[in-house]
Design a protein around this motif. Structure first.
Motif, short mmCIF file in Angstrom:
data_model
loop_
_atom_site.label_atom_id
_atom_site.label_comp_id
_atom_site.label_asym_id
_atom_site.label_seq_id
_atom_site.Cartn_x
_atom_site.Cartn_y
_atom_site.Cartn_z
N PRO A 7 -5.95 -7.81 8.55
CA PRO A 7 -6.18 -7.64 6.82
C PRO A 7 -5.28 -7.49 5.92
O PRO A 7 -5.20 -8.27 5.34
CB PRO A 7 -7.19 -6.49 6.75
N TYR A 8 -4.19 -7.73 6.62
CA TYR A 8 -3.21 -7.38 5.93
C TYR A 8 -2.75 -8.45 5.54
O TYR A 8 -1.85 -9.08 4.78
CB TYR A 8 -1.09 -6.61 7.13
N LEU A 9 -3.07 -9.34 6.06
CA LEU A 9 -2.72 -10.82 5.36
C LEU A 9 -3.39 -11.54 4.28
O LEU A 9 -3.60 -12.68 3.77
CB LEU A 9 -3.07 -12.37 7.11
N VAL A 10 -4.58 -11.16 4.06
CA VAL A 10 -6.32 -11.54 2.85
C VAL A 10 -5.16 -11.76 2.53
O VAL A 10 -5.11 -12.21 1.08
CB VAL A 10 -6.57 -10.44 3.70
N PRO A 11 -4.34 -10.29 1.36
CA PRO A 11 -4.07 -10.67 0.71
C PRO A 11 -2.56 -11.82 0.06
O PRO A 11 -2.52 -11.94 -0.95
CB PRO A 11 -3.41 -9.65 0.37
N ARG A 12 -2.48 -11.86 1.28
CA ARG A 12 -1.22 -13.17 0.95
C ARG A 12 -1.92 -14.81 0.81
O ARG A 12 -1.06 -15.11 -0.31
CB ARG A 12 -0.35 -12.88 2.27
N ILE A 13 -2.39 -14.70 1.04
CA ILE A 13 -3.59 -16.61 1.15
C ILE A 13 -4.19 -15.65 -0.42
O ILE A 13 -4.22 -16.73 -0.92
CB ILE A 13 -4.83 -15.57 2.52
N LYS A 14 -4.91 -14.71 -0.75
CA LYS A 14 -5.29 -15.20 -2.10
C LYS A 14 -3.87 -15.45 -3.17
O LYS A 14 -4.52 -15.50 -4.58
CB LYS A 14 -6.05 -13.28 -2.27
N GLN A 15 -3.12 -14.44 -3.39
CA GLN A 15 -2.07 -14.35 -4.04
C GLN A 15 -1.38 -15.84 -4.58
O GLN A 15 -1.44 -16.59 -5.78
CB GLN A 15 -1.04 -13.90 -4.02
N PHE A 17 10.05 -12.09 -3.08
CA PHE A 17 8.78 -13.22 -3.22
C PHE A 17 7.19 -12.83 -3.66
O PHE A 17 6.58 -13.26 -4.14
CB PHE A 17 8.70 -14.68 -2.61
N TRP A 18 6.72 -11.83 -2.90
CA TRP A 18 5.56 -11.16 -2.41
C TRP A 18 5.22 -9.86 -3.30
O TRP A 18 4.63 -8.87 -3.36
CB TRP A 18 5.30 -10.85 -0.95
N THR A 19 6.04 -8.96 -4.09
CA THR A 19 6.44 -8.14 -4.52
C THR A 19 5.05 -8.13 -6.06
O THR A 19 5.96 -9.61 -7.10
CB THR A 19 8.10 -7.74 -5.03
N ASP A 20 5.00 -7.30 -6.64
CA ASP A 20 4.09 -7.07 -7.89
C ASP A 20 5.36 -6.27 -8.75
O ASP A 20 5.71 -6.14 -9.92
CB ASP A 20 3.05 -5.95 -8.12
N ASP A 21 6.39 -6.39 -8.77
CA ASP A 21 7.92 -5.60 -9.27
C ASP A 21 8.05 -5.99 -10.38
O ASP A 21 8.38 -7.76 -10.38
CB ASP A 21 8.72 -5.41 -8.32
N GLN A 43 10.91 -1.40 -4.50
CA GLN A 43 10.54 -0.90 -5.80
C GLN A 43 11.27 0.50 -5.94
O GLN A 43 11.28 0.98 -7.31
CB GLN A 43 8.86 -0.84 -5.78
N SER A 44 11.07 1.78 -4.59
CA SER A 44 11.39 2.73 -5.56
C SER A 44 11.41 3.66 -3.62
O SER A 44 11.95 2.62 -2.33
CB SER A 44 9.73 3.93 -5.83
N PRO A 45 12.15 4.78 -3.58
CA PRO A 45 12.84 5.78 -2.45
C PRO A 45 12.24 5.66 -1.29
O PRO A 45 10.46 6.07 -2.36
CB PRO A 45 13.86 6.68 -3.23
N LEU A 46 12.15 5.99 -0.37
CA LEU A 46 10.68 6.57 0.70
C LEU A 46 11.84 8.02 0.82
O LEU A 46 12.35 7.75 1.08
CB LEU A 46 10.59 5.13 1.24
#
Length: 449
Positions: A72-80, A323-327, A415-418
């Protein structure tokens, strides 16, 4: 090493090189106008789904079987579909690439699902080649995979009657986790062909009295002279393309390589951030591939390069995950930037990483185990919070003959500290899943800091 203008005693062949040189030296004044932007198909939500027993990719249903390893991790990458995303550096690079290769027929292959035959057999990749395994390739089922390279489309373009073409598409591979590798990336495939007349030769083949054997310089039938001329054109095209993008000299080196579908073969490496970065693989196309598509009396070259790595050098982008960030801090920097504009990315201050180790005993029947299995699991559970994974120990117990591996995992967000507590929760999930999916015995999962 510096790029310099190529010379040739052959006026006809020089014309091929001078066209690239002319576009390189005066890109603003003489580059051909950018062709109309390709209308990529919209990868809508309804085209993708993922359930326990089946899934849909690009509107086509697939049933899971023993080969399935798509997550399922790959599905959003294919969509983008990053190649059409506004203010995205890969979209800019794609358009600049089409400008440089303007006289090449451009093909669009929107569906990333291909057959193993097209991806491997049509390119002469041996049956036992490691790239065919589930450790390296994403299988939807036994008969369908996510393409691992744009070279898969050589057979489609040649079958359509074209032997000079360009295609740009997303490709997928199970791979290491670091700042230059990602399971989904983008490649450009360029292909060009020449007759003896275009090379100012009487023949592209070896003479009748010459032994038809393969040497490091040429294939069984092509002459050394024809191969050398096509090699010159190929390498100058690539060097000129990179300089066309960067707008300046750059440090590079050519390295001999092996690909099943070209011979001889080479890779171009660029010095970037203190390391040599491989950006292009290329070579003289195996004659059998041409003959299989009824192309005769021609000698061809093919090249394939990763857009992400070229973009990292062009814009000084330090991490492929960006390249895949939404930032918005990333995308706002490219607002108003054109395909031919030079721009240096202003790096977002990095946050401190959280580093955890995980070691486990592999099961006795672990001959099919691959570190890529663990890397893919880490990506599935941690997503892009997983910056780097390193195998730091591979140990076989001298008495029990049990095999243990230890991996060091670097967690860091762009994008932010963990927090350590948050990372430890993810780390625990990875430990649970590696035990469940691969029947390993976790020895420890300790945070380092």
């Amino acid at each position: 090493m510096r790029i310099f203008l190529a010379c040739s005693n052959s006026c006809k062949f020089l014309g091929h090189i001078l066209k690239c040189e002319r576009n390189l030296m005066f890109p603003c004044a003489t580059s051909p106008p950018l062709r109309q932007q390709v209308r990529y198909l919209n990868r809508t939500e309804t085209w993708f789904s993922f359930t326990e027993n089946d899934f849909v990719v690009c509107g086509k249903p697939y049933k899971k079987d023993e080969w399935t390893n798509v997550t399922p991790y790959l599905v959003p990458r294919i969509k983008q579909n990053l190649l059409i995303k506004k203010n995205h550096p890969l979209a800019l690079l794609s358009e600049a690439t089409k400008r440089f290769f303007d006289d090449y027929k451009f093909f669009e292959f929107n569906d990333p699902v291909v057959s193993p035959h097209d991806n491997f057999d049509s390119l002469l990749i041996p049956k036992n080649h490691v790239s065919r395994g589930t450790s390296d390739t994403y299988y939807l089922d036994k008969n369908h995979i996510l393409r691992t390279h744009t070279s898969v489309h050589q057979t489609h373009c040649l079958s359509a009657g074209h032997d000079k073409f360009l295609c740009i598409a997303d490709v997928y591979r199970r791979d290491a986790i670091d700042k230059t590798h990602y399971p989904c990336f983008h490649q450009c495939e360029a292909f060009d062909s020449f007759t003896a007349d275009q090379l100012s030769l009487s023949n592209i083949y070896k003479n009748k009295d010459q032994e038809k054997i393969r040497t490091p310089k040429s294939q069984e039938n092509y002459s050394d002279e024809a191969t050398a001329k096509v090699e010159q054109h190929l390498k100058k095209t690539i060097e000129n393309y990179v300089r066309f993008l960067l707008g300046k000299d750059f440090e590079f080196k050519w390295v001999d390589a092996y690909f099943p579908f070209t011979h001889p073969s080479w890779e171009l490496e660029i010095f970037f951030n203190g390391n040599w970065l491989e950006v292009v693989g290329c070579g003289i196309v195996e004659e059998k591939i041409l003959l299989d598509h009824n192309v005769s009396n021609k000698i061809s070259w093919a090249l394939g390069f990763g857009l992400e790595r070229i973009a990292m050098v062009r814009y000084a982008i330090p991490d492929v995950r960006l390249f895949w960030t939404d930032d918005t801090n990333f995308f706002h920097q490219f607002t108003g930037i054109g395909p031919m504009d030079q721009y240096t990315f202003k790096e977002i201050p990095p946050f401190n990483p959280c580093i955890n180790d995980m070691s486990f005993w592999l099961p006795q029947n672990s001959e099919n185990w691959s570190p890529n299995d663990f890397y893919d699991l880490c990506r599935s559970e941690a997503g892009d919070l997983c910056e780097y994974v390193e195998l730091i120990d591979d140990y076989v117990h001298p008495k029990t003959n049990r095999r243990s591996q230890c991996y060091r995992i670097f967690y860091r967000s762009c994008q932010s500290p963990l927090t350590k507590a948050f990372v430890n929760t993810i780390h625990d999930k990875i430990a649970q899943q590696v035990e469940k999916q691969y029947n390993v015995e976790v020895r420890n999962k300790l945070p380092l800091k």
